[in-house]
Design a protein around this motif. Structure first.
Motif, mmCIF file in Angstrom:
data_model
loop_
_atom_site.group_PDB
_atom_site.id
_atom_site.type_symbol
_atom_site.label_atom_id
_atom_site.label_comp_id
_atom_site.label_asym_id
_atom_site.label_seq_id
_atom_site.Cartn_x
_atom_site.Cartn_y
_atom_site.Cartn_z
ATOM 1 N N LYS A 75 0.880 -1.171 0.000
ATOM 2 C CA LYS A 75 0.000 0.000 0.000
ATOM 3 C C LYS A 75 0.918 1.222 0.000
ATOM 4 C CE LYS A 75 -3.558 -2.363 2.671
ATOM 5 N NZ LYS A 75 -4.286 -2.404 3.949
ATOM 6 N N PRO A 76 1.349 1.670 -1.184
ATOM 7 C CA PRO A 76 2.339 2.738 -1.264
ATOM 8 C C PRO A 76 1.931 4.023 -0.546
ATOM 9 C CG PRO A 76 2.044 1.716 -3.411
ATOM 10 C CD PRO A 76 0.984 1.165 -2.510
ATOM 11 N N LYS A 77 0.690 4.444 -0.698
ATOM 12 C CA LYS A 77 0.262 5.707 -0.082
ATOM 13 C C LYS A 77 0.299 5.642 1.438
ATOM 14 C CE LYS A 77 -2.274 7.199 -3.987
ATOM 15 N NZ LYS A 77 -3.184 8.022 -4.591
ATOM 16 N N GLU A 78 0.158 4.448 1.996
ATOM 17 C CA GLU A 78 0.189 4.274 3.448
ATOM 18 C C GLU A 78 1.593 3.937 3.952
ATOM 19 O OE1 GLU A 78 -2.861 1.514 4.664
ATOM 20 O OE2 GLU A 78 -4.207 2.302 3.122
ATOM 21 N N GLY A 79 2.529 3.718 3.032
ATOM 22 C CA GLY A 79 3.882 3.349 3.439
ATOM 23 C C GLY A 79 3.923 1.987 4.106
ATOM 24 N N PRO A 113 12.026 -1.261 1.613
ATOM 25 C CA PRO A 113 11.151 -1.184 0.451
ATOM 26 C C PRO A 113 9.840 -0.420 0.708
ATOM 27 C CG PRO A 113 12.105 -3.356 0.588
ATOM 28 C CD PRO A 113 12.480 -2.647 1.857
ATOM 29 N N ALA A 114 9.417 -0.319 1.961
ATOM 30 C CA ALA A 114 8.218 0.468 2.267
ATOM 31 C C ALA A 114 8.452 1.937 1.912
ATOM 32 C CB ALA A 114 7.834 0.312 3.740
ATOM 33 N N VAL A 115 9.646 2.437 2.179
ATOM 34 C CA VAL A 115 9.993 3.825 1.829
ATOM 35 C C VAL A 115 10.044 3.980 0.314
ATOM 36 C CG1 VAL A 115 11.794 5.605 1.931
ATOM 37 C CG2 VAL A 115 11.267 4.254 3.963
ATOM 38 N N PHE A 116 10.695 3.050 -0.359
ATOM 39 C CA PHE A 116 10.844 3.114 -1.813
ATOM 40 C C PHE A 116 9.472 3.134 -2.496
ATOM 41 C CE2 PHE A 116 12.066 1.563 -6.043
ATOM 42 C CZ PHE A 116 13.172 2.366 -6.304
ATOM 43 N N ALA A 117 8.564 2.263 -2.028
ATOM 44 C CA ALA A 117 7.217 2.218 -2.606
ATOM 45 C C ALA A 117 6.439 3.498 -2.287
ATOM 46 C CB ALA A 117 6.467 0.999 -2.093
ATOM 47 N N PRO A 140 13.186 -23.242 9.827
ATOM 48 C CA PRO A 140 13.188 -23.049 8.374
ATOM 49 C C PRO A 140 11.771 -23.149 7.815
ATOM 50 C CG PRO A 140 14.970 -24.503 9.023
ATOM 51 C CD PRO A 140 14.120 -24.288 10.250
ATOM 52 N N GLY A 141 11.513 -22.359 6.799
ATOM 53 C CA GLY A 141 10.198 -22.329 6.160
ATOM 54 C C GLY A 141 9.851 -20.912 5.729
ATOM 55 N N ARG A 142 8.590 -20.709 5.431
ATOM 56 C CA ARG A 142 8.115 -19.406 4.972
ATOM 57 C C ARG A 142 7.962 -18.455 6.149
ATOM 58 N NH1 ARG A 142 6.921 -19.128 -0.782
ATOM 59 N NH2 ARG A 142 7.445 -21.224 -1.426
ATOM 60 N N LEU A 143 8.480 -17.243 5.986
ATOM 61 C CA LEU A 143 8.302 -16.180 6.964
ATOM 62 C C LEU A 143 7.698 -14.983 6.239
ATOM 63 C CD1 LEU A 143 11.663 -16.332 8.981
ATOM 64 C CD2 LEU A 143 9.466 -17.381 9.556
ATOM 65 N N VAL A 144 6.938 -14.177 6.981
ATOM 66 C CA VAL A 144 6.285 -13.005 6.401
ATOM 67 C C VAL A 144 6.694 -11.772 7.181
ATOM 68 C CG1 VAL A 144 4.063 -11.883 5.942
ATOM 69 C CG2 VAL A 144 4.314 -14.343 5.569
ATOM 70 N N GLY A 145 7.155 -10.761 6.460
ATOM 71 C CA GLY A 145 7.526 -9.492 7.069
ATOM 72 C C GLY A 145 6.522 -8.420 6.705
ATOM 73 N N GLU A 146 6.207 -7.573 7.673
ATOM 74 C CA GLU A 146 5.380 -6.399 7.410
ATOM 75 C C GLU A 146 6.188 -5.185 7.818
ATOM 76 O OE1 GLU A 146 1.244 -6.180 8.485
ATOM 77 O OE2 GLU A 146 1.110 -8.365 8.532
ATOM 78 N N GLY A 147 6.283 -4.210 6.918
ATOM 79 C CA GLY A 147 7.029 -2.996 7.183
ATOM 80 C C GLY A 147 6.148 -1.782 7.036
ATOM 81 N N ARG A 148 6.457 -0.752 7.815
ATOM 82 C CA ARG A 148 5.647 0.459 7.788
ATOM 83 C C ARG A 148 6.534 1.676 7.995
ATOM 84 N NH1 ARG A 148 2.401 3.873 11.172
ATOM 85 N NH2 ARG A 148 3.263 3.015 13.075
ATOM 86 N N VAL A 149 6.250 2.709 7.219
ATOM 87 C CA VAL A 149 6.909 3.995 7.409
ATOM 88 C C VAL A 149 6.146 4.712 8.519
ATOM 89 C CG1 VAL A 149 7.529 6.201 6.356
ATOM 90 C CG2 VAL A 149 7.616 4.101 4.992
ATOM 91 N N VAL A 150 6.798 4.929 9.642
ATOM 92 C CA VAL A 150 6.177 5.626 10.770
ATOM 93 C C VAL A 150 6.171 7.121 10.504
ATOM 94 C CG1 VAL A 150 6.351 6.104 13.237
ATOM 95 C CG2 VAL A 150 6.854 3.806 12.377
ATOM 96 N N GLN A 151 7.308 7.638 10.034
ATOM 97 C CA GLN A 151 7.410 9.061 9.709
ATOM 98 C C GLN A 151 8.469 9.237 8.632
ATOM 99 O OE1 GLN A 151 7.960 11.660 13.035
ATOM 100 N NE2 GLN A 151 8.254 13.460 11.779
ATOM 101 N N LEU A 152 8.130 10.040 7.642
ATOM 102 C CA LEU A 152 9.048 10.329 6.551
ATOM 103 C C LEU A 152 9.424 11.806 6.645
ATOM 104 C CD1 LEU A 152 10.254 8.906 4.022
ATOM 105 C CD2 LEU A 152 8.395 9.907 2.720
ATOM 106 N N GLY A 153 10.670 12.071 7.047
ATOM 107 C CA GLY A 153 11.141 13.444 7.158
ATOM 108 C C GLY A 153 11.809 13.895 5.878
ATOM 109 N N LYS A 154 12.585 14.970 5.970
ATOM 110 C CA LYS A 154 13.287 15.482 4.792
ATOM 111 C C LYS A 154 14.556 14.694 4.507
ATOM 112 C CE LYS A 154 11.465 20.110 5.017
ATOM 113 N NZ LYS A 154 11.732 21.532 4.955
#
Length: 188
Positions: A75-79, A113-117, A140-154
């Motif tokens: 969800k790019p707009k939500e980071g 990648p959350a920032v890049f998107a 070992p096996g499948r793992l799922v990561g969730e990333g979020r941009v908390v704050q994007l500064g300058k």
């Protein structure tokens, strides 16, 4: 990112077509070196709208391929991003659990990648500080990561991420600070 095929199917529209955007279901199958992953996402879109993100144009680096990195949802707009990983047997410590350094790398490869998107590929975010809390051992096996941009500064981004196993057990959490660099300069 591999080959992506899209299949669109219409949902019934109850209001006159002139006033409502068509609702469609997007189903994508992403062929990655680690296997096939299906992604399903529903959203309102016009027939001409494109669903790609900036990540679609960037080939995964060797470290991401090693980890079996693949996008599950974004969800790019939500980071926000959801990424799948293949925790391989070769990543285990003597006790048979995934070594913490690999888990930290997975978290890092989720948050950046959350920032890049979110910035539509304009900004690359090398990590300058990351704190990881290891909450449960991972096999070992499948793992799922969730990333979020908390704050994007300058010049700095503040990020958070989590890693779960196939059963939904929280394996690790991380927070990070990342420097913001123009992607054209960083990735040249």
């Amino acid at each position: 990112m591999g080959m992506i095929s899209k299949q669109l199917s219409r949902k019934p529209v109850t209001e006159p077509r002139a006033r409502v955007k068509t609702r469609r279901m997007l189903t994508g199958r992403c062929q990655q070196p680690g296997g096939r992953v299906s992604v399903t996402k529903e959203f309102a879109m016009s027939a001409a709208m494109h669903c790609a993100t900036a990540l679609d144009e960037l080939p995964p680096p060797p470290c991401a391929r090693l980890l079996g990195w693949r996008i599950l949802a974004v969800k790019p707009k939500e980071g926000w991003i959801k990424v799948g990983f293949d925790a391989r047997w070769e990543f285990t410590n003597p006790a048979g659990y995934i070594q913490g350094g690999f888990l930290a790398a997975m978290l890092d490869d989720t948050m950046g990648p959350a920032v890049f998107a979110m910035t539509e590929g304009r900004l690359y975010s090398p990590t300058i500080e990351m704190t990881v809390s290891f909450l449960n051992p991972a096999r070992p096996g499948r793992l799922v990561g969730e990333g979020r941009v908390v704050q994007l500064g300058k010049s700095i981004a503040f990020l958070e991420g989590s890693l779960t196993d196939a059963a939904g057990t929280l394996i690790a959490r991380a927070t990070a600070s990342a420097r913001l660099v123009e992607a054209g300069k960083a990735l040249a």
